[in-house]
Structures are given as C-alpha cells and as structure tokens.
Design a protein around this motif. Structure first.
Motif, short mmCIF file in Angstrom:
data_model
loop_
_atom_site.label_atom_id
_atom_site.label_comp_id
_atom_site.label_asym_id
_atom_site.label_seq_id
_atom_site.Cartn_x
_atom_site.Cartn_y
_atom_site.Cartn_z
N GLY A 1 49.69 43.66 47.35
CA GLY A 1 48.33 43.83 46.86
C GLY A 1 47.81 42.65 46.06
N GLY A 2 48.68 41.75 45.66
CA GLY A 2 48.27 40.60 44.85
C GLY A 2 47.37 39.64 45.59
N SER A 3 47.67 39.38 46.86
CA SER A 3 46.83 38.48 47.66
C SER A 3 45.43 39.06 47.85
CB SER A 3 47.47 38.20 49.02
OG SER A 3 48.65 37.46 48.84
N GLU A 4 45.35 40.39 48.01
CA GLU A 4 44.05 41.05 48.14
C GLU A 4 43.24 40.90 46.85
OE1 GLU A 4 46.76 42.82 51.15
OE2 GLU A 4 46.97 42.32 49.04
N LEU A 5 43.93 40.93 45.72
CA LEU A 5 43.24 40.72 44.44
C LEU A 5 42.65 39.31 44.36
CD1 LEU A 5 42.43 41.51 41.56
CD2 LEU A 5 44.74 40.90 40.84
N VAL A 6 43.44 38.31 44.74
CA VAL A 6 42.96 36.93 44.75
C VAL A 6 41.77 36.80 45.70
CG1 VAL A 6 43.56 34.53 45.29
CG2 VAL A 6 45.20 35.97 44.06
N ASP A 7 41.87 37.43 46.87
CA ASP A 7 40.76 37.40 47.83
C ASP A 7 39.51 38.06 47.26
OD1 ASP A 7 42.40 36.13 49.65
OD2 ASP A 7 42.78 37.94 50.85
N TRP A 8 39.68 39.21 46.57
CA TRP A 8 38.54 39.91 46.01
C TRP A 8 37.81 39.04 45.00
CZ3 TRP A 8 36.84 41.67 41.23
CH2 TRP A 8 35.76 42.55 41.26
N PHE A 9 38.57 38.29 44.19
CA PHE A 9 37.96 37.38 43.21
C PHE A 9 37.39 36.13 43.88
CE2 PHE A 9 40.04 39.63 39.69
CZ PHE A 9 39.12 39.45 38.68
N GLY A 10 37.80 35.85 45.11
CA GLY A 10 37.35 34.63 45.78
C GLY A 10 38.06 33.40 45.24
N GLY A 11 39.26 33.57 44.75
CA GLY A 11 40.05 32.49 44.16
C GLY A 11 40.87 33.05 43.01
N TRP A 12 41.14 32.21 42.05
CA TRP A 12 41.98 32.69 40.95
C TRP A 12 41.27 33.81 40.18
CZ3 TRP A 12 41.33 32.21 35.56
CH2 TRP A 12 40.25 31.43 35.15
N PRO A 13 42.03 34.83 39.79
CA PRO A 13 41.42 35.97 39.12
C PRO A 13 41.10 35.70 37.66
CG PRO A 13 43.75 36.34 39.46
CD PRO A 13 43.42 35.03 40.09
N LEU B 1 38.04 48.42 39.94
CA LEU B 1 39.16 48.79 39.08
C LEU B 1 40.39 48.15 39.69
CD1 LEU B 1 38.50 52.59 38.54
CD2 LEU B 1 37.76 50.67 37.13
N ILE B 2 41.14 47.45 38.88
CA ILE B 2 42.38 46.80 39.32
C ILE B 2 43.51 47.56 38.66
CG2 ILE B 2 43.64 44.62 39.47
CD1 ILE B 2 40.69 44.49 40.56
N THR B 3 44.40 48.12 39.47
CA THR B 3 45.51 48.89 38.92
C THR B 3 46.83 48.19 39.23
OG1 THR B 3 44.29 50.96 39.17
CG2 THR B 3 46.68 51.14 38.89
N PHE B 4 47.59 47.97 38.18
CA PHE B 4 48.93 47.39 38.27
C PHE B 4 49.90 48.55 38.10
CE2 PHE B 4 46.07 44.20 36.71
CZ PHE B 4 46.46 43.04 37.35
N ALA B 5 50.58 48.95 39.18
CA ALA B 5 51.54 50.06 39.12
C ALA B 5 52.91 49.48 38.78
CB ALA B 5 51.59 50.78 40.46
N THR C 1 46.43 47.49 43.21
CA THR C 1 45.36 48.01 44.06
C THR C 1 44.01 47.60 43.48
OG1 THR C 1 45.36 50.13 42.90
CG2 THR C 1 46.65 50.01 44.92
N VAL C 2 43.09 47.30 44.38
CA VAL C 2 41.72 46.94 44.03
C VAL C 2 40.83 48.05 44.57
CG1 VAL C 2 39.87 45.26 44.32
CG2 VAL C 2 42.25 44.48 44.21
N THR C 3 40.13 48.74 43.68
CA THR C 3 39.25 49.84 44.07
C THR C 3 37.82 49.48 43.70
OG1 THR C 3 41.04 51.40 43.60
CG2 THR C 3 38.82 52.32 43.85
#
Length: 166
Positions: free
Chosen positions: A23-35, A75-79, A148-150
């Motif tokens: 899920g980390g790569s999806e987070l970077v993609d959601w931010f369009g680069g570094w979060p 919402l970004i959840t770190f499980a 997860t990115v919601t």
C-alpha cells in the motif's frame, strides 16, 4: 549537512520505507510524489492488542505540491503488525493534532526491554517521527503491515459518529 540536504535525505528514507510496505506505493501515487504530511492531522491512534493502527487525515492539491485548489482528501491508515511490540512516545494529543511533518525511517537495532525478552514479541522495524504544529508530536516504533488510502470528501468530518462504522 544543510537543512535542504537533511530534508532530501528524510524524503528519500520515507519513500524507501513506504515502497517496502504493501500500500505504500499507492500512497506515494496518491500524493503525486513524496508524501508531504505537513498540516495533516492525526485522527486516530488505536492501540488495540488485536489490531493497532494510526489514521491520518490529509489533503493535497490535485495540481501537485502547493498547487492550490482543487484539493483531494483522504484518510491514510497505517496498520501495525500483531505480534510485534509497539513503542509510542507522544506528547500533546488533544482535540486537534496537526502535524508539522511526518517522516518514516527504518529503525536502528536496539536492546529489547527486559520485560519483553522471551515473550515472543518482535521489535518494530519502522520509526514514525511526527513533528509539532498543533497538538500531538513524538515517535512511534512499530512494524507497519499495510497502508490504506481511503478518499473522503472532508477528512475533518470523517471521524464524526454519523460517518463512522463499527
């Protein structure tokens, strides 16, 4: 090292950690680069022994870093992994917990506290550093099992009772 070089190093370390977590790569993609978690807000720190997690509400410009409107929110959840110790050192948790920054890095090996030796717990392998803006700041050391990115319409209302599901 200059402050710009130090920030570049922290950005690189954060991205390296994120790319190692489902899920980390999806987070970077959601931010369009570094979060850039600056001005994001800690909404939940759930320390349940059967499923701990950290939930952060954040928004980012759809035009990129500091691009202005329109914004998207999530919402970004770190499980956190069950079966590993979670070390939390936070100060100032309140009704609003805006972060100045949030960096991730691989944790340095350290001696396991005597009370945990021989009980089968692993030691968290990632450190989350939360910088102060308003409210909570400090560190969390844990093993992050997944991210997860919601997407939401308004992350500041996402934890109101009417929008929460149990």
């Amino acid at each position: 090292m200059t402050s710009d070089e130090e920030e570049d190093s922290r950005v690189a370390a954060t991205i390296l950690v994120l790319e190692s977590i489902p899920g980390g790569s999806e987070l970077v993609d959601w931010f369009g680069g570094w979060p850039a978690f600056g001005d994001g807000e800690i909404l939940h720190l759930n320390l349940n022994r059967r499923g701990a997690s950290l939930t952060v509400g954040t928004m980012v410009s759809e035009k990129g870093f500091y691009g202005g409107e329109p914004y998207k929110e999530a919402l970004i959840t770190f499980a956190f992994k069950n079966g590993d110790a979670i070390d939390v050192s936070l100060q100032g948790f309140s009704h609003q917990n805006v972060m100045g920054w949030m960096w991730l890095r691989f944790a340095e090996p350290s001696e396991m506290p005597r009370s945990l030796v021989g009980v089968g717990l692993g030691q968290g392998d990632i450190e989350i550093e939360i910088g102060p803006c308003f409210g909570a700041f400090g560190t969390i050391r844990a093993t992050i099992e997944k991210i997860t990115v919601t997407p939401v319409d308004d992350y500041q209302k996402a934890d109101e009772p009417s929008s929460m599901t149990e």
